[in-house]
Design an enzyme around this catalytic site. Structure first.
Site, mmCIF file in Angstrom:
data_model
loop_
_atom_site.group_PDB
_atom_site.id
_atom_site.type_symbol
_atom_site.label_atom_id
_atom_site.label_comp_id
_atom_site.label_asym_id
_atom_site.label_seq_id
_atom_site.Cartn_x
_atom_site.Cartn_y
_atom_site.Cartn_z
ATOM 1 N N ALA A 125 -84.575 -90.707 -19.413
ATOM 2 C CA ALA A 125 -84.310 -91.975 -18.757
ATOM 3 C C ALA A 125 -84.787 -93.109 -19.660
ATOM 4 O O ALA A 125 -85.454 -92.859 -20.666
ATOM 5 C CB ALA A 125 -85.033 -92.059 -17.416
ATOM 6 N N MET A 126 -84.465 -94.353 -19.264
ATOM 7 C CA MET A 126 -84.799 -95.489 -20.115
ATOM 8 C C MET A 126 -85.239 -96.679 -19.287
ATOM 9 O O MET A 126 -84.571 -97.058 -18.326
ATOM 10 C CB MET A 126 -83.564 -95.824 -20.977
ATOM 11 C CG MET A 126 -83.773 -96.971 -21.931
ATOM 12 S SD MET A 126 -85.090 -96.597 -23.131
ATOM 13 C CE MET A 126 -85.768 -98.227 -23.351
ATOM 14 N N ASN A 135 -85.262 -99.939 -19.432
ATOM 15 C CA ASN A 135 -84.726 -101.285 -19.621
ATOM 16 C C ASN A 135 -85.228 -102.222 -18.523
ATOM 17 O O ASN A 135 -85.244 -101.859 -17.351
ATOM 18 C CB ASN A 135 -83.200 -101.244 -19.576
ATOM 19 C CG ASN A 135 -82.647 -100.089 -20.370
ATOM 20 O OD1 ASN A 135 -82.876 -100.004 -21.565
ATOM 21 N ND2 ASN A 135 -81.963 -99.179 -19.690
ATOM 22 N N HIS A 179 -92.619 -92.719 -14.350
ATOM 23 C CA HIS A 179 -92.775 -93.024 -15.780
ATOM 24 C C HIS A 179 -92.033 -94.314 -16.156
ATOM 25 O O HIS A 179 -92.619 -95.225 -16.743
ATOM 26 C CB HIS A 179 -92.252 -91.839 -16.596
ATOM 27 C CG HIS A 179 -92.356 -92.015 -18.068
ATOM 28 N ND1 HIS A 179 -93.403 -91.525 -18.811
ATOM 29 C CD2 HIS A 179 -91.538 -92.632 -18.953
ATOM 30 C CE1 HIS A 179 -93.233 -91.825 -20.075
ATOM 31 N NE2 HIS A 179 -92.094 -92.494 -20.204
ATOM 32 N N GLU A 180 -90.764 -94.393 -15.791
ATOM 33 C CA GLU A 180 -89.972 -95.570 -16.187
ATOM 34 C C GLU A 180 -90.482 -96.816 -15.464
ATOM 35 O O GLU A 180 -90.539 -97.899 -16.044
ATOM 36 C CB GLU A 180 -88.487 -95.358 -15.912
ATOM 37 C CG GLU A 180 -87.883 -94.085 -16.531
ATOM 38 C CD GLU A 180 -88.186 -93.864 -18.000
ATOM 39 O OE1 GLU A 180 -88.383 -94.854 -18.729
ATOM 40 O OE2 GLU A 180 -88.262 -92.691 -18.423
ATOM 41 N N HIS A 201 -93.590 -98.092 -17.165
ATOM 42 C CA HIS A 201 -93.284 -98.779 -18.430
ATOM 43 C C HIS A 201 -93.146 -100.289 -18.254
ATOM 44 O O HIS A 201 -93.288 -101.035 -19.212
ATOM 45 C CB HIS A 201 -91.956 -98.255 -19.000
ATOM 46 C CG HIS A 201 -92.098 -97.147 -19.998
ATOM 47 N ND1 HIS A 201 -93.041 -97.157 -21.012
ATOM 48 C CD2 HIS A 201 -91.374 -96.013 -20.186
ATOM 49 C CE1 HIS A 201 -92.895 -96.055 -21.752
ATOM 50 N NE2 HIS A 201 -91.898 -95.340 -21.269
HETATM 51 N N1 ARG Z 1 -88.359 -94.833 -23.599
HETATM 52 C C1 ARG Z 1 -87.717 -93.713 -22.997
HETATM 53 C C2 ARG Z 1 -88.781 -93.027 -22.182
HETATM 54 O O1 ARG Z 1 -89.008 -93.366 -21.103
HETATM 55 C C3 ARG Z 1 -87.132 -92.758 -23.972
HETATM 56 C C4 ARG Z 1 -85.922 -93.245 -24.673
HETATM 57 C C5 ARG Z 1 -85.706 -92.513 -25.917
HETATM 58 N N2 ARG Z 1 -84.357 -92.469 -26.291
HETATM 59 C C6 ARG Z 1 -83.977 -92.179 -27.531
HETATM 60 N N3 ARG Z 1 -82.726 -92.061 -27.754
HETATM 61 N N4 ARG Z 1 -84.802 -92.045 -28.496
HETATM 62 O O2 ARG Z 1 -89.516 -92.209 -22.574
HETATM 63 ZN ZN ZN Z 2 -91.384 -93.427 -21.847
#
Ligand code: ARG
Ligand code: ZN
Length: 877
Positions: free
Chosen positions: A265-266, A268, A300-301, A304
């Site tokens: 997941a991400m 953003n 987790h997200e 962040h």
């Molecule tokens: N920041 C994201 C996380 O929650 C991971 C994203 C990584 N994506 C990538 N293509 N490197 O951990």
């Molecule tokens: Zn992360």
């Protein structure tokens, strides 16, 4: 693609940016094959008066560049494969760049791409440069405004970061939306989503009484699978307020679930994009592990937002600053929601099975890597999980209150900034007025440290001496690590004995909220304890207080005593695991010497004691009676003899099944329930123990009865999958029957079908290799869907030790071909698959040769991506 050798990036080359972006206005005119992106930014120079303006960009078609409203001639700039360079720009200016991209054919899933007919983005780490020319680095922060224009019919929903400030209709059945993010951010946190998604809505009231709109966007068919994700989000928000004092900062929080996603997941800003695997669940389709995974990734997200977004990373070498810290936070969240003891053991298993091998192989790197070719290769177990262990060290040393003081200072100092791991450490140190400089060594040295402990007892004086030595493999003189060791002393009955540090040890032994703590700061150190009327047994590394390999020669009797009586559940679990491991290691040696195997008496006693213990959490029982996972067993050997290890483990399972069939059956029945599925730690614990028993029973005399019955009950996916797992290695018609029934039921559900594929990819059956070939030809297999690829090829290379390491070498050849095929479609996914080969030097004889040949075969491809190139070339060095 790599014509000449790809470039290596070094931490020591860091230079602050020469330009600042005051604001950025992005306009997207969405079309599947020709999306037009107009990027208008206000820029000013902050240093290097003569430096040219250099912007990152890859795979873009440049249409036009305007500087302060005047179109530039192509002679006024340079365009390379990776950059747009304007040699001559004023002090302060407005730049407008128009580019075109092709989301439909973006199979790398970086930048803007299409998934199930919808648009979505993935920018971390360096995907934004595939959307427009920009300073694609985390230390350039600005205010983003995003205008999305799209055909109405196919794109009812238009989303980006921040708050929605304007919507309207346009000619030709098009419409637009404008989103404005009030917080400065680096471009890796940018997101755009458009398409025909449906939403589930809820609200959260913050502790300062603001109402936050919560929305989860999914494909219409998945609307009935969002409840757990939404509840998890609300729990995350509440927990972060209560435990960390952190409150959400926008009026809306959106989560979008997509089927095609490279990672989990991400985060953003305000618009998380998730792999649907970490959102969608209902009892019929998702297992306990899925439910737990969803809660922890949603957490987790969300976490962040403060640790990552409000305070971000200066450069990608600092990745563990946000990831190690956020994993630590999500671990604590799960621990508070479920069982702390169970969570700690699960995390240790994960670390040992995945991170220890990584750290012992050719891709080994410190949690702060010092160089990289492709940043995406460094989203690793080391940066994430070992990084979290290092954050945990601060927590153990400072206690909860001290740690929170450090966090508070960290936010006071760095909110809105892009910072480094040193900044974090200094905040922790300054807030607690202690010197933590030595912690730096954890960030810059790779490898799992070994901690060797020897005990001497002088009965005449009642003095105990502990001699501790730390070492890092292959490094004769490493910088000493600060290693906190939680410990206790026990008598023969397992009762605690007093801990009284002697003269030389008073300043190195502490009372903490987690118990007695010994602080090791040098390579070799001796600790003294006095006033002991008898020689104590040692309980060491309680709570797994540091990510090390502990070498301490405990006797089987001591291990049995600790397994039954220690106050720390990690040590109890660890002690019985050590007994199992010793038994397996012994049998490996016997097998190699051509001797028969034995089933350790001490292990049997410990096994029985745990299984029958009164009042012990069934989840802890399940974990304790489970065998160490194969990757960790492999790690115990300098040279891995696959045949011997597999035989020894197989033997162990069969012995357990045979010896304890009655007790296992009894425990199985005692933990069966007709109750409706509930995501609750007690219910989960019962299912865990029941299904661990079931797994063993399948190695016994009547392997199919219980499993088939459990499958047929169709109570919930946890139990259904456990039943299939039990049948999965048997060559019986029931296996085929259940698998095809499962297929018929779930053919339409992508995530459930991933389970069907992965079951077969990890089967220990004789024809598994052949089956994997068949799966790749199956009409439901799809190279463009990372989850599906991972469920077959990822599982095969990582979890099917028997078939992947087949003596013929066919498993290696198969994976090598697939890596090459995959690299042309999605390099990030291909690079993950190829890691199955990286430990090749550890394997015995012909396997080593064949794995090497497979790697060489991959390396010979002249058009390898940077991603695969980096891993293959480093492995062959
Ligand atoms: N920041 C994201 C996380 O929650 C991971 C994203 C990584 N994506 C990538 N293509 N490197 O951990
Ligand atoms: Zn992360």
């Amino acid at each position: 693609m790599t014509q000449n050798l790809p470039k290596t990036h070094y931490l020591t080359d860091y230079q602050p940016p020469a330009f600042e972006v005051e604001s950025l206005f992005l306009t997207f005119e969405l079309l599947p094959n020709g999306t037009r992106v107009t990027n208008r930014m206000q820029v000013h120079r902050v240093k290097d008066l003569s430096a040219p303006l250099v912007l990152d960009g890859e795979g873009l078609e440049l249409i036009q560049v305007d500087l302060d409203g005047v179109a530039l001639m192509p002679t006024q700039y340079d365009v390379t494969d990776t950059q747009l360079i304007l040699p001559d720009v004023p002090e302060r200016f407005e730049l407008e760049i128009v580019t075109e991209i092709d989301p439909e054919n973006n199979t790398r899933l970086e930048g803007l791409y299409r998934t199930s007919g919808n648009y979505c983005t993935q920018c971390e780490a360096e995907g934004f440069r595939r959307i427009t020319y920009y300073f694609d680095r985390p230390d350039v922060l600005t205010y983003f405004t995003t205008k999305i224009i799209a055909d109405k019919q196919d794109n009812k929903v238009l989303l980006s970061n921040g708050n929605l400030v304007e919507v309207g209709d346009l000619p030709n059945d098009r419409h637009y939306a404008i989103w404005k993010d009030p917080y400065k951010k680096p471009c890796y946190l940018f997101a755009l989503v458009a398409g025909n998604l449906e939403e589930v809505e809820d609200t959260f009231i913050t502790r300062d009484q603001r109402q936050i709109d919560l929305r989860i966007y999914v494909e219409p068919k998945n609307l009935d699978k969002c409840e757990h994700a939404m509840e998890s989000l609300k729990r995350s928000m509440k927990w972060d307020e209560e435990r960390f004092g952190l409150v959400y900062d926008l009026d809306i929080y959106m989560i979008v679930a997509v089927d095609d996603f490279n990672m989990g997941a991400m985060e953003n800003k305000g618009l998380n994009v998730f792999n649907s695997k970490y959102v969608l669940a209902k009892p019929e389709t998702a297992t306990d592990a899925d439910y737990e995974g969803i809660e922890s990734v949603i957490g987790h997200e969300y976490f962040h937002n403060w640790t990552g977004n409000r305070v971000t990373c200066r450069d990608w070498f600092q990745l563990t600053l946000k990831e190690g810290l956020t994993v630590f936070r999500d671990q604590e969240f799960t621990s508070d929601m479920l069982s702390p003891a169970v969570k700690r053991i699960e995390d240790v298993k994960r670390l040992r099975n995945n991170q220890f091998p990584e750290d012992a192989g050719p891709m080994s790197h410190p949690i702060q890597p010092q160089s990289y070719i492709e940043m995406n290769n460094f989203y690793t177990m080391t940066v994430y999980e070992k990084g979290a262990e290092v954050v945990r060290l601060y927590h153990t040393l400072l206690g909860e209150a001290g740690f929170q003081k450090g966090m508070q200072l960290y936010f006071d100092r760095f909110d809105g900034q892009a910072v480094t791991v040193e900044d974090f450490r200094n905040a922790m140190a300054d807030a607690n007025e202690i010197d933590l400089a030595q912690m730096h060594n954890w960030y810059t040295q790779a490898g799992t440290p070994t901690l060797k402990v020897e005990k001497h007892f002088d009965a005449a004086t009642g003095t105990l001496t502990l001699h501790c030595e730390q070492s890092l493999k292959g490094q004769s003189a490493h910088a000493p690590l600060l290693i906190p060791v939680l410990f206790g002393f026990l008598n023969d009955d397992g009762r605690a004995l007093p801990v009284r540090p002697g003269e030389n040890s008073r300043n190195k032994v502490f009372e903490t909220e987690k118990g007695h703590l010994l602080k090791l700061t040098t390579l070799s150190e001796t600790f003294e304890f006095t006033g002991l009327s008898q020689e104590p047994h040692l309980s060491l590394l309680r709570h797994f207080s540091a990510p090390v390999n502990l070498e301490y020669a405990a006797s089987d009797e001591e291990l049995m005593m600790l397994a039954s009586h220690d106050a720390d559940s990690f040590v109890r679990w660890e002690s019985i695991q050590t007994l199992a491991l010793k038994n397996i290691e012994d049998n490996v040696a016997r097998f190699q010497a051509g001797n028969g195997m034995v089933f350790s008496e001490h292990y049997q006693q410990a096994f029985q004691a745990v299984l029958e213990a009164k009042g012990l959490d069934p989840a802890l029982k399940a974990l304790a009676i489970g065998l160490p996972d194969l990757p960790y067993v492999f790690e115990q050997f300098e040279t891995i003899d696959v045949d011997a290890v597999l035989q020894a483990v197989e033997y162990q399972k069969a012995q357990i099944a045979q010896t304890f069939s009655g007790a296992l059956d009894k425990a199985y029945l005692a933990h069966c329930s007709k109750k409706a599925y509930c995501y609750d730690k007690h219910d989960m614990a019962a299912r865990m123990l029941k299904n661990q028993c079931l797994a063993y029973l399948a190695y016994g005399a009547e392997p199919v009865v219980r499993a088939v019955a459990q499958y047929e009950q169709q109570q919930n996916m946890t139990d259904v999958l456990a039943a299939l797992n039990a049948l999965n290695h048997l060559a019986v018609s029931e296996r085929e029957a259940c698998l095809s029934d499962f297929y018929e039921r779930w053919q339409q559900d992508t995530l459930v079908m991933d389970k069907w594929f992965s079951l077969q990819a990890r089967s220990e059956s004789e024809q598994a290799l052949q089956d994997v070939r068949g799966l790749l030809e199956h009409p439901d297999f799809n190279y463009r869907n990372p989850n599906r690829v991972r469920s077959v090829l990822g599982v095969f290379g990582r979890l099917n030790m028997k078939a992947f390491h087949d003596a013929s070498g066919e498993g290696y050849a198969l994976l090598a071909e697939e890596v090459l095929k995959m690299d042309k479609i999605n390099p990030q996914v291909a690079a993950r698959l190829v890691t199955a080969f990286t430990s090749w030097k550890r394997f015995k004889g012909h396997r080593q040769d064949k794995m090497q040949s497979a790697l060489q075969h991959i390396a010979a491809d002249k058009a390898l991506s940077k991603d695969v190139y980096e891993i293959v070339s480093k492995s062959l060095e």
